[in-house]
Design an enzyme around this catalytic site. Structure first.
Site, PDB file in Angstrom:
ATOM      1  N   GLY A 144     -28.752 -31.948   5.835  1.00 15.21           N
ATOM      2  CA  GLY A 144     -27.445 -32.132   6.463  1.00 15.21           C
ATOM      3  C   GLY A 144     -26.866 -33.524   6.330  1.00 15.21           C
ATOM      4  NE  ARG A 156      -9.098 -28.436  22.472  1.00 11.80           N
ATOM      5  CZ  ARG A 156      -9.474 -27.282  21.933  1.00 11.80           C
ATOM      6  NH1 ARG A 156      -9.019 -26.142  22.452  1.00 11.80           N
ATOM      7  NH2 ARG A 156     -10.289 -27.235  20.898  1.00 11.80           N
ATOM      8  CG  HIS A 167      -4.298 -32.247  23.994  1.00  8.74           C
ATOM      9  ND1 HIS A 167      -3.652 -31.023  23.850  1.00  8.74           N
ATOM     10  CD2 HIS A 167      -4.934 -32.192  25.198  1.00  8.74           C
ATOM     11  CE1 HIS A 167      -3.887 -30.272  24.908  1.00  8.74           C
ATOM     12  NE2 HIS A 167      -4.655 -30.958  25.745  1.00  8.74           N
ATOM     13  CG  ASP A 194       0.665 -26.207  30.092  1.00  8.27           C
ATOM     14  OD1 ASP A 194       1.374 -27.233  30.045  1.00  8.27           O
ATOM     15  OD2 ASP A 194      -0.242 -25.984  29.273  1.00  8.27           O
ATOM     16  CE  LYS A 209      -1.906 -23.771  30.791  1.00  9.51           C
ATOM     17  NZ  LYS A 209      -2.159 -23.858  29.347  1.00  9.51           N
ATOM     18  CB  THR A 250      -9.504 -18.623  21.510  1.00 10.24           C
ATOM     19  OG1 THR A 250      -8.976 -18.918  22.801  1.00 10.24           O
ATOM     20  CG2 THR A 250     -10.769 -19.433  21.271  1.00 10.24           C
ATOM     21  N   GLY A 251      -6.112 -18.612  21.057  1.00 10.42           N
ATOM     22  CA  GLY A 251      -4.883 -17.829  21.202  1.00 10.42           C
ATOM     23  C   GLY A 251      -4.720 -17.137  22.530  1.00 10.42           C
ATOM     24  N   GLY A 252      -5.677 -17.292  23.449  1.00 12.04           N
ATOM     25  CA  GLY A 252      -5.580 -16.595  24.729  1.00 12.04           C
ATOM     26  C   GLY A 252      -4.411 -17.046  25.574  1.00 12.04           C
TER      27      GLY A 252
END
EC number: 2.7.6.1
Length: 325
Positions: free
Chosen positions: A46, A104, A138, A178, A202, A235-237
């Protein structure tokens, strides 16, 4: 090299990591330069190896690396690339991170947590980076984590112009997923001829990753074309849940726009089936074929990154790219 840069083109070199070479090639074409020949390989255990196949002494080096999975491997590769430039006597090293890793984790939510976005800045500085360029951080505070110049570029102008050109602005509302993105939504609204704002209320459990509960929309979206914006989709949630809330509130077409299409599974499936008319993102991250879907549009950041490199190299004004002085 072409004459697009300056009379000192011989001192500008552009180097690409292995994470997203397609974007680097586009930037090179915009600048009229060729990517510096580099040998990079991974050993069986690696470990990574980097060697430049031409002299980098006295150059202004611009290193492009993005961060899809496996993010940590590409991060170490970038650090080694920068170290090799420093030890090769490059004059000035600019790290171009279209997508800033660990962004994040820019603050502590609970006790005994790291501030990983700050750690990334420290690692880049220790490796030898003199300057950082990134797109749509972000949070703005990340600019202050690096001990040196940080050029925070924005994709909003290009994304919003695409929306304006393809959908117009009549009966349109800009929706933040949000309350924290309302400020960005206000900037979008200004570009979209003063479109009204709405946001989705949310909640998030800081102990559970990628899990958000959307409750209701605040603002009038009934019968309107909704432009649902965010800086990244993982993840698109969150976005899929927001589309559902908007649809239940009587919205017309819903258009999703984001800068960074992380698209971790099952994002592609969720976005393709959430009911959005179109999902617009950029190529700050590579989007493999298996994560693409019919209503996805990908805009290139190469012109903006190339213009930024040119301004930095020529001691120009990066702010001027966004209408500043």
């Amino acid at each position: 090299m072409s004459s697009k840069c300056s009379p000192q083109e011989k001192n500008l070199i552009l180097i690409s990591g292995r994470a997203h070479p397609e974007l680097a090639e586009e930037v090179a074409q915009e600048l009229g330069v060729t990517l510096t020949k580099t040998t990079m390989r991974s050993f069986a255990n690696g470990e990574l190896f980097v060697r430049y196949e031409e002299s980098v002494r006295g150059t202004d080096a611009f290193v492009i690396q993005s961060f899809p999975a496996p993010l940590n491997e590409w991060l170490v590769e970038l650090l080694i690339m920068i170290d090799a430039l420093k030890r090769g006597s490059a004059n000035h090293i600019t790290a171009i991170l279209p997508f800033y890793p660990y962004s994040r984790q820019d603050k502590k939510h609970l006790g005994r947590e790291p501030v990983s976005a700050r750690l990334i800045a420290d690692l880049l500085k220790t490796a030898g980076a003199d300057r950082i360029v990134s797109v749509d951080l972000h949070t703005d505070q990340i600019q202050g984590f690096f001990d040196g110049p940080v050029d925070h570029m924005h994709a909003m102008g290009q994304l919003a112009q695409y929306v304006k050109d393809n959908y117009g602005t009549k009966n349109m509302v800009v929706v933040s997923p949000d309350a924290g993105r309302v400020k960005a939504a206000e900037k979008w609204a200004n570009i979209l001829d003063g479109a009204p704002l709405a946001f989705v209320h949310k909640t998030r459990d800081p102990r559970v990753a990628n899990q958000i509960v959307a409750h209701r929309v605040i603002g009038d979206v009934k019968g309107r074309t909704c432009v649902l914006i965010d800086d990244m989709i993982d993840t698109g949630g969150t976005i899929a849940g927001a589309v559902k809330i908007l649809t239940e509130a009587g919205a017309g077409d819903v258009i999703i726009a984001c800068t960074h299409g992380v698209f971790s599974d099952p994002a592609a499936e969720r976005l393709a089936n959430c009911g959005a008319k179109e999902v617009i993102t950029t190529n700050t991250l590579p989007i493999p074929e298996e994560h693409q879907f019919d209503n996805l549009t990908v805009l290139s950041m190469a012109p903006l990154l190339a213009a930024t490199i040119s301004e930095i190299f020529n001691n120009g004004s990066v702010t001027a790219l966004f209408g500043g002085a």
